[in-house]
Design an enzyme around this catalytic site. Sequence first.
Site, PDB file in Angstrom:
ATOM      1  N   GLU A   1      -0.088  -0.995   5.720  1.00 13.26           N
ATOM      2  CA  GLU A   1       1.000  -0.599   6.620  1.00 13.26           C
ATOM      3  C   GLU A   1       0.912   0.875   6.955  1.00 13.26           C
ATOM      4  OE1 GLU A   1       4.910   0.912   7.908  1.00 13.26           O
ATOM      5  OE2 GLU A   1       3.807   1.503   6.129  1.00 13.26           O
TER       6      GLU A   1
ATOM      7  N   ASP B   1       0.832  -1.210   0.000  1.00 15.95           N
ATOM      8  CA  ASP B   1       0.000   0.000   0.000  1.00 15.95           C
ATOM      9  C   ASP B   1       0.867   1.261   0.000  1.00 15.95           C
ATOM     10  OD1 ASP B   1       0.771  -0.738   2.681  1.00 15.95           O
ATOM     11  OD2 ASP B   1      -0.659   0.721   3.475  1.00 15.95           O
TER      12      ASP B   1
HETATM   13 ZN   LIG Z   1       6.840   2.100   4.098  1.00 19.56          ZN
END
Ligand SMILES: [Zn+2]
Length: 361
Positions: A131, A72
Amino acid sequence: MTLDLHADPIDLTAALVDIPSVSEDESRIADEVEQALRAQTAGFEIIRSGNAVLARTNRGLGSRVMLAGHLDTVPIADNVPSRREHDSAEGDILHGCGTVDMKSGDAVFLHLAATIDNPAHDLTLVFYDCEEIAAARNGLGRIERELPEWLDADVAILGEPSGGFIEAGCQGTLRVRLTASGTRAHSARSWLGDNAIHKFGAALNRLAAYRARTVDIDGCEYREGLQAVRISGGVAGNVVPDAAELDVNFRFAPDRSVDEAVEHVREVVQGLDLGFEVTDSSPGALPGLNRPAAAALIEAAGGQFRAKYGWTDVSRFSALGIPAVNYGPGDPNLAHKRDERVPVEQITHVTQVLRSYLSAG
Ligand SMILES: [Zn+2]
């Protein structure tokens, strides 16, 4: 074919950047990565967990290296699709969201999975989701809960941007609230009161005079810090205050446990008659660079390593007892910026270092 894993990892980075994958919208990139791994690699067991893709070899090579990267990105800022240009000062540059954080690292890992044909170690690849948002949504955390057997390795490499250095371990953090109490009174008759704010004078002097340690662990230098980060109190412009609070943040080297860090802060403020409450803490992570699998990586990188400041997913692996490092192309200071960009030469360099580390001699 959208993703050609055999292509130059610079081109593969560009192809990954051109698949938008803002956190919680990673299904397309996860599909593409899964399909490419299934079609273009040999000898990998491949599974899907939500929008994470996991792959591993089981060749019985005696040691296992994990390569982990998030798929992501932060929200796009008019910087997708990617754009490559030559800059007279910086050289050949790839621009775009994720070129640094961290599709260049992902591209290197995907390329190596497809092209190393004499592996020195068994490999586990973890490409995960979410994340860049709240820790509770982190795909690596979900894998840890649901598929813990996939997170077994002798060393873990996170492909986060690290400017070509191997960044190891991380500092712990601790927040303590000190409280002072006194007696409220009218400030015109202050001798009837006992000022709570004044009681922080000695504590602030000690904090200002505090000499933080610099510690060397496995050749990584950690600089600690103990700082007052917030102070509050007071009732009104004509009242001697009877209560005040002072928040202190201690960033400590990973040779101290959280309990030892608490004990240390307690000693610093000893004898000051203040309330003491721990409000938040996270342990540090030892670099673990003396373990053989990690030491070989340092050697392959030409000895370029340094301590990691702040808390990253490296700490997750350290908590599992796995030495873990950040190693990836790009300047971490450019992550999340509108002008996020990577000199393509760094992608090539990281690929070469990891190819030599992961290949049998
Ligand atoms: Zn990163």
